[in-house]
Design an enzyme around this catalytic site. Sequence first.
Site, mmCIF file in Angstrom:
data_model
loop_
_atom_site.group_PDB
_atom_site.id
_atom_site.type_symbol
_atom_site.label_atom_id
_atom_site.label_comp_id
_atom_site.label_asym_id
_atom_site.label_seq_id
_atom_site.Cartn_x
_atom_site.Cartn_y
_atom_site.Cartn_z
ATOM 1 N N ASP A 1 -30.986 20.468 -27.935
ATOM 2 C CA ASP A 1 -31.715 20.436 -26.674
ATOM 3 C C ASP A 1 -33.188 20.739 -26.975
ATOM 4 O O ASP A 1 -33.553 21.049 -28.115
ATOM 5 C CB ASP A 1 -31.116 21.407 -25.644
ATOM 6 C CG ASP A 1 -31.469 20.989 -24.215
ATOM 7 O OD1 ASP A 1 -32.395 20.178 -24.034
ATOM 8 O OD2 ASP A 1 -30.810 21.469 -23.267
HETATM 9 C C1 BGC Z 1 -32.625 20.005 -20.738
HETATM 10 C C2 BGC Z 1 -31.871 18.769 -21.135
HETATM 11 C C3 BGC Z 1 -32.785 17.578 -21.112
HETATM 12 C C4 BGC Z 1 -33.950 17.835 -22.029
HETATM 13 C C5 BGC Z 1 -34.905 16.677 -22.156
HETATM 14 C C6 BGC Z 1 -33.923 20.157 -21.497
HETATM 15 O O1 BGC Z 1 -34.727 21.147 -20.946
HETATM 16 O O2 BGC Z 1 -31.805 21.132 -20.899
HETATM 17 O O3 BGC Z 1 -30.773 18.590 -20.284
HETATM 18 O O4 BGC Z 1 -32.088 16.417 -21.441
HETATM 19 O O5 BGC Z 1 -34.656 18.958 -21.550
HETATM 20 O O6 BGC Z 1 -35.673 16.508 -21.038
#
Ligand code: BGC
Length: 733
Positions: A267
């Site tokens: 993530d």
């Molecule tokens: C989130 C993810 C997301 C990623 C990219 C993160 O803060 O937890 O779910 O896909 O950002 O935007």
Amino acid sequence: MNPASDLASALASTLSSSPAVDAPSSPRIDDLLARMTLAEKIGQLGQVQPQGRSHEAAVRDGAVGSLINVIGEDARHYQRLAVEESRLGIPLLFGRDVIHGFRTVFPIPLAQAASFDPDLVREAAAAAAREAAAEGVNWTFSPMLDIARDPRWGRIAESFGEDPVLAAAMGAAMVEGYQQQGLAACAKHFVGYGAAEGGRDYAQAHIPERVLHDIYLPPFRAALEAGSLTLMTAFHDLDGVPLTGHRALVRGLLRERWGYQGLVVSDWNSVIEMIVHGCAEDEAEATRRALAASVDMEMASEAYAHTLVRLVEDGRVPLAQVDEAVRRVLHVKERLGLFDAAPGSASPAADAPVPDAAASQALARRLARDSLVLLHNDGVLPLPFDALSRVALIGPMADAAVDQLGCWVFDGDPARSTTVRQALVDRLGADRLLVAPGLPHPRSDDKSGIDDAVAAARAADVAVLCLGEDALLSGEAHSRAHLGLPGAQLALLEAVARTGRPTIVVVLSGRPLVLTDALPHAGALLQAWHPGSQTGPALVDVLGGQSPSGRLPVSLPRSVGQVPIHYNHHRTGRPPLDDAPSIPSGTPLDPSGFYSSYLDEDHRPLFPFGHGLHYGEVVYGDIEPASATVSRGQSLNFSLTLHNRGAHAVVETAQLYVRDVCASVTRPVRELKAFARVPLAPGERRQVTFRLHTDQLAFHGPDLAPVVEPGRHELWIGPDCTRGAHARFDVSA
Ligand code: BGC
């Protein structure tokens, strides 16, 4: 197979640092790998977010494998650089959060789950994929498969709710929809992120291993079986181990046991956040941990880019671990057809015909309509619009073109949003609609507009109140400790209800709210979630006579003190009395017995999982057979007749629940096993047959191995998790 010992052996093998799993290969992948320098390999493992054209040199150098949040002309430009100007011409992945639509915004995922209609969810995902692919996106970070039992958690909006069977069906459908249209899906956030303690985002989670396997993992398994090309690890730690460095679960379970060969991405910054967790000393250690867990690509942070060359050269990370990660990245690119895309194209899917906006809008209207859950109706709905002289439209969510879209909407086109006000003007004409927001904003305590709202209600035949949460109250890092209607909304509702006009309350929210105080003032209560672009038309369809068909994918609590709340809890030795409330709210604290209940609150939710009314009256016949025996490995059919005795055409969502009467471990009071949306014309009877395989009864037993135990099972087919026609069956050894 014994998961406990599997995990132990997986851990042992990964501690020795040798890659134990086959990574994908093909002539192209083998050839590229043979020609890549170490720096080029490591480049493939990085995903960064450029500022405009800031990463041109990096792309030319082959120092980056994927860009995040680059769309349109920028995506085409970067792809041209990668393919035509980098040494090996390896195309880029363009990742984006396409969570519930792109230009056209569909209902939030929690609402989509309320439709209990995986086919429609698949269609919506395919439509979103077409719109996103046309703008150069070839990878979406969706679906989110985290089971959510705690509505304080803001990301419950992105989830499919509390049930693993429903979440698995929805997740698999989304994966199929995206990937049919050339967008790689991403099963996230692996795993247990929804169990954040106290509902506070990013907080620690503790999930017993049996619950992990029976409840939290099955939606991931289903998404991977549906072919999800990628998976994302979660931010949080599970029993002390951050998921981005969780060798036992990622390399051990996912790769070695499940045989998953897709790309695992971290993530956002979650590799370097292991330093903040206090589980890695520095970027080098964070890199080692993540790669040992087989996290192939690092999102946003650049620990791999900064440290991996050195780590490999020093022998602290085996080159084979880098190679297997590179293979997985190249494999996704190959599967998406990126190597064969036309010159200047971000992906082959980008060259498909431009999506038909009107068709997407029509689909969004259908899905929004089918996601609405009618919680309560004293008969005020449906509204005879043609017979009404005036309708009062009240509330801060009645004309909220942006807030009705919900969280995680980067690309939604507000011009495609039709609000309730606009749709009612279209239906009734502006003269017959009296609009009074009552409050300037959903969170406002300014009561100065309430008098106007009351006056509007008095001058109308009926009041429709659109209440709830603005979009910013849910989503990532948007947890709430209080779950009532925000601001002075309850005061607004009470004032309007005091006029004595029939009052319809529509709740637009990113989570289940505590509606206990609102319910007594509502002639009808409709849970609309954040329905997306077509909020207005969908609501007007339902208010005006098209029967609602949504069902709750989560339990609606009576008070925050009940959360975490979920219907499929284990049986206790001292259950609350079956049909009696424990102790109704507000009674003096006077214990009435030693039961699993509260002294100051009913133990039951305000509305149970699966609940949802429509405008018909459906009677469930008896189940046939009423009792049966099935051998392990076999299936049984259960049939019953549904009869719509009402005057409206409806869709009844029949739900099949099972209870294992006596097992080697405590089992849930009921578990959803199957569901079916059954259309019924007025007066129609229709036979419905469910096929249940004993594999669907498997759970993780005392030694944590999956098992189907012989013995008696109770079964219900009904309209929610508390009611229904009843049968029994025995599983024979
Ligand atoms: C989130 C993810 C997301 C990623 C990219 C993160 O803060 O937890 O779910 O896909 O950002 O935007």
